[in-house]
Design an enzyme around this catalytic site. Structure first.
Site, PDB file in Angstrom:
ATOM      1  N   LYS A  16       3.843   1.085   9.683  1.00 32.56           N
ATOM      2  CA  LYS A  16       4.071   2.341   8.976  1.00 32.56           C
ATOM      3  C   LYS A  16       3.525   3.537   9.747  1.00 32.56           C
ATOM      4  CE  LYS A  16       2.635   0.386   5.174  1.00 32.56           C
ATOM      5  NZ  LYS A  16       2.152   0.090   3.827  1.00 32.56           N
TER       6      LYS A  16
ATOM      7  N   ARG B 207       4.274 -12.948  10.092  1.00 36.20           N
ATOM      8  CA  ARG B 207       4.992 -11.688   9.960  1.00 36.20           C
ATOM      9  C   ARG B 207       6.354 -11.763  10.617  1.00 36.20           C
ATOM     10  NH1 ARG B 207       2.801  -6.307   9.474  1.00 36.20           N
ATOM     11  NH2 ARG B 207       0.897  -6.699   8.350  1.00 36.20           N
TER      12      ARG B 207
ATOM     13  N   GLU C 160       0.884  -1.170   0.000  1.00 36.64           N
ATOM     14  CA  GLU C 160       0.000   0.000   0.000  1.00 36.64           C
ATOM     15  C   GLU C 160       0.919   1.217   0.000  1.00 36.64           C
ATOM     16  OE1 GLU C 160      -3.643   1.694   2.749  1.00 36.64           O
ATOM     17  OE2 GLU C 160      -2.697  -0.200   3.271  1.00 36.64           O
TER      18      GLU C 160
HETATM   19  P1  ATP Z   1       2.267  -1.993   8.139  1.00 36.69           P
HETATM   20  O1  ATP Z   1       1.469  -2.650   9.205  1.00 36.69           O
HETATM   21  O2  ATP Z   1       3.712  -1.901   8.415  1.00 36.69           O
HETATM   22  O3  ATP Z   1       1.701  -0.698   7.695  1.00 36.69           O
HETATM   23  P2  ATP Z   1       1.035  -3.346   5.985  1.00 36.69           P
HETATM   24  O4  ATP Z   1       0.795  -4.797   6.031  1.00 36.69           O
HETATM   25  O5  ATP Z   1      -0.138  -2.466   6.169  1.00 36.69           O
HETATM   26  O6  ATP Z   1       2.228  -3.017   6.941  1.00 36.69           O
HETATM   27  P3  ATP Z   1       1.387  -3.239   3.178  1.00 36.69           P
HETATM   28  O7  ATP Z   1       1.964  -2.170   2.349  1.00 36.69           O
HETATM   29  O8  ATP Z   1      -0.046  -3.539   3.055  1.00 36.69           O
HETATM   30  O9  ATP Z   1       1.751  -2.903   4.666  1.00 36.69           O
HETATM   31  O10 ATP Z   1       2.243  -4.572   3.020  1.00 36.69           O
HETATM   32  C1  ATP Z   1       2.563  -5.147   1.789  1.00 36.69           C
HETATM   33  C2  ATP Z   1       2.880  -6.594   2.023  1.00 36.69           C
HETATM   34  O11 ATP Z   1       3.934  -6.736   2.960  1.00 36.69           O
HETATM   35  C3  ATP Z   1       1.688  -7.342   2.586  1.00 36.69           C
HETATM   36  O12 ATP Z   1       1.518  -8.544   1.858  1.00 36.69           O
HETATM   37  C4  ATP Z   1       2.066  -7.595   4.011  1.00 36.69           C
HETATM   38  O13 ATP Z   1       1.502  -8.785   4.458  1.00 36.69           O
HETATM   39  C5  ATP Z   1       3.589  -7.654   3.948  1.00 36.69           C
HETATM   40  N1  ATP Z   1       4.169  -7.276   5.241  1.00 36.69           N
HETATM   41  C6  ATP Z   1       3.992  -6.127   5.921  1.00 36.69           C
HETATM   42  N2  ATP Z   1       4.626  -6.152   7.106  1.00 36.69           N
HETATM   43  C7  ATP Z   1       5.251  -7.356   7.179  1.00 36.69           C
HETATM   44  C8  ATP Z   1       6.080  -8.008   8.154  1.00 36.69           C
HETATM   45  N3  ATP Z   1       6.389  -7.412   9.308  1.00 36.69           N
HETATM   46  N4  ATP Z   1       6.528  -9.251   7.883  1.00 36.69           N
HETATM   47  C9  ATP Z   1       6.223  -9.869   6.730  1.00 36.69           C
HETATM   48  N5  ATP Z   1       5.459  -9.322   5.770  1.00 36.69           N
HETATM   49  C10 ATP Z   1       4.962  -8.080   5.982  1.00 36.69           C
HETATM   50 MG    MG Z   2      -1.816  -3.062   4.628  1.00 36.92          MG
END
Ligand code: ATP
Ligand code: MG
Length: 560
Positions: free
Chosen positions: A275, A265, A40
């Site tokens: 983020k 994760r 995202e």
């Molecule tokens: P955040 O909680 O840090 O904002 P998010 O999951 O909302 O992370 P996205 O941009 O939606 O951020 O993530 C893109 C991809 O990265 C998704 O498939 C998500 O599952 C993966 N991802 C995000 N954080 C992690 C993590 N700590 N470990 C493994 N994969 C992750």
């Molecule tokens: Mg997300």
């Protein structure tokens, strides 16, 4: 049969599923494995994303398949072009390539809308006019089904209202489109979830074309299907959403049937990973930016001196499983140290300089030494360092009144080596009026060029690094420690800002480095002998005003 390359990513449970799927009779028999990474664009990528990138791109590589990069920009509020560009830069830097398959989820808005009409016409979706508060009230609980008085409204009425939602006739929150699934389901995600909501907000790419936006759980499977994704790999929080993912795929006329597989994760101690929190650190001025070398962002780690290989090795070593775990930050450092130990040139630098005068070395004379860039890798060559009567050494390599077992310079006469140059013996020091030592005095053994005395006597003192004051360059060196002193700043109930380490940055001005570093440019990394691994700062360093970051110390605190 698509050939598999096991030399790349270690087999894990996801690959076991894929093996079944592509085997004869499997759901993707004869098809090419196709994954995607769907960030995202509302922030910079962090080390957790690096793991997801490793899993998505690494799995595609293992199966000689494809991996798409898709901006998951269905939410109109937060996206930013700055983030889109940075995400692409970071993924390329990590060593992955989406080739020409770069997509935006928002490009599929029209198709998503058409599929929604299809669901309405099939009696599988309806427009619900419960307010958000009523929606919550009528959700039911474990033993009680949810309810909605709009569930059985005529198809024509839903279709008409949905078209008018799109046309902008209703305010935010007035109604939603809900999938008609199962109000009594034990999985609340299946209790007729909202799949479209009204939001009169412009979108960074579609402008004001839309005032209704699809919900993630509805949009994501469609994005995957339209791109022909076979395996949609995501993190564990989506496990309970998988029945809805499958429901969407099974109930629309989409061209493919992707399979969602979830993995745990990555969490790391002494840092935060969401983020939202990283943004708060940037916006609150607690760090210098998203690329502050203390940040767990990819750009922060890059600026700190992390190499793509060290991050990939870290992801590989942590493995892929369903069990949530928090990895020690020191393990990330261990992975960097292991990489730099093989690749970084050894150089001499003095961070807390004090002058050392070799009193029996003639004033005005100088000589040069050829030193190896790497003790174990002759292919990295040699370089020249100069030597003269006036040198700099590390202030703590001298003690006027040595403590027990002190093996460095002191007036007690212990012989020490100046690394790669000569054996010296300290003869005293010079002090200022306040009694501070401002100069160390020593005599050298002219018969010890290269560091070994001609008569073969044993040198009991340490080998210390030095730089020639005639040719040394001045530099700023930044030393970093954990951004958070608390090991779990992300834990529930904690205010992460209260967990910050007040001493996470120490800036040293007027450090003295050997002259060979004058031309160094990022991303060059060096081992400053006895001090640690350091890299050229990729933002603030300029010829004549060099800035180095300590990437990682020499000592490994990681316990295997
Ligand atoms: P955040 O909680 O840090 O904002 P998010 O999951 O909302 O992370 P996205 O941009 O939606 O951020 O993530 C893109 C991809 O990265 C998704 O498939 C998500 O599952 C993966 N991802 C995000 N954080 C992690 C993590 N700590 N470990 C493994 N994969 C992750
Ligand atoms: Mg997300």
């Amino acid at each position: 049969m698509v050939e598999k390359d096991n030399t790349i990513m270690t087999q894990n449970f996801i690959h076991d599923f894929i093996d079944e799927d592509i085997a004869e009779g499997g759901r993707y028999a004869g098809q090419r494995v196709h994954t995607r990474f769907p960030p995202e664009p509302n922030g910079y990528l962090h080390i957790g994303h690096a793991k997801a990138i490793y899993v998505d791109f690494g799995t595609a590589q293992k199966y000689h398949g494809l991996c798409n990069l898709r901006m998951d920009d269905t939410n109109p509020t937060k996206e930013d072009v700055e983030f889109v560009d940075a995400i692409q830069e970071d993924i390329k830097w990590l060593g992955y390539d989406w080739e020409d398959r770069f997509y935006y989820a928002s490009d599929y808005f029209e198709q998503m809308y058409q599929f929604a009409e299809e669901l309405i016409l099939a009696g599988k979706a309806y427009v619900c006019q419960l307010t958000p508060e009523q929606f919550k009230e009528m959700r039911g609980d474990v033993g009680t089904p949810a309810t909605s008085p709009y569930r059985d409204r005529p198809i024509e009425e839903s279709l008409d209202l949905f078209r008018r939602m799109r046309a902008g006739e209703f305010p935010n929150g007035a109604m939603t489109l809900r999938a008609k699934i199962d109000l009594a389901s034990g999985n609340f995600n299946m209790r007729d979830p909202a799949i479209y909501r009204i939001n009169h907000l412009p979108h960074h790419r579609t402008g004001s074309d839309w005032c209704i936006y699809p919900m993630y759980d509805y949009a994501h499977p469609i994005e995957d299907a339209l791109e022909g994704i076979t395996h949609s790999l995501c993190t564990l929080e989506f496990e309970d959403h998988r029945p809805l993912y499958d429901w969407v795929i099974d109930n629309i006329s989409c061209p493919a049937k992707p399979r969602q597989i979830e993995f745990a994760r990555l969490g790391i101690d002494h840092t935060v990973m969401s983020k939202r929190k990283l943004r708060a650190l940037v916006e609150g001025g607690y760090v210098s930016g998203w690329d502050d070398p203390r940040m767990p962002t990819i750009c922060g780690l890059r600026r700190r001196g992390y190499t793509p290989a060290s991050i990939r090795n870290f992801s590989e070593a942590n493995g892929v499983s369903k069990a949530a775990s928090t990895v020690e930050y020191s393990f990330l450092e261990h992975c960097l140290r292991t990489d730099l130990d093989n690749t970084a040139s050894r150089v001499m630098a003095v961070l807390h300089p004090i002058p050392l005068t070799i009193t029996n070395y003639p004033e005005g004379q100088s000589e040069t030494f050829q030193v190896e860039n790497h003790p174990k890798n002759p292919e990295m060559g040699v370089r020249t360092v100069t030597f003269s009567r006036h040198l700099f050494i590390e202030a703590d390599d001298f003690m006027e009144e040595p403590v027990k077992k002190y093996k460095r310079l002191s007036p007690n006469g212990l012989e020490c080596r100046l690394k790669g140059a000569y054996v010296i013996k300290c003869t005293g020091c010079v002090k200022d009026e306040a009694g501070n030592v401002i100069e160390v005095l020593a005599e050298y053994d002219p018969e010890s060029k290269g560091g070994d005395p001609a008569d073969g006597r044993k040198i009991k003192g340490a080998a210390i690094q030095w730089v020639d004051s005639a040719t040394a360059i001045n530099a700023e060196v930044r030393l970093y420690d954990n951004l958070f002193s608390d090991a779990a700043p992300d834990a529930a109930g904690k205010d992460f800002l209260e967990c910050l380490n007040p001493n996470s940055l120490e800036v040293l001005k007027d450090c003295k480095l050997e002259a060979s570093l004058a031309e160094a440019v990022a991303p060059a990394s060096f081992q400053f002998m006895r001090l640690g691994y350091f890299c050229v700062d990729n933002k603030d360093s300029k010829p004549g005003a060099m800035v180095f970051n300590r990437s990682v110390s020499l000592k490994d605190s990681f316990k295997k």
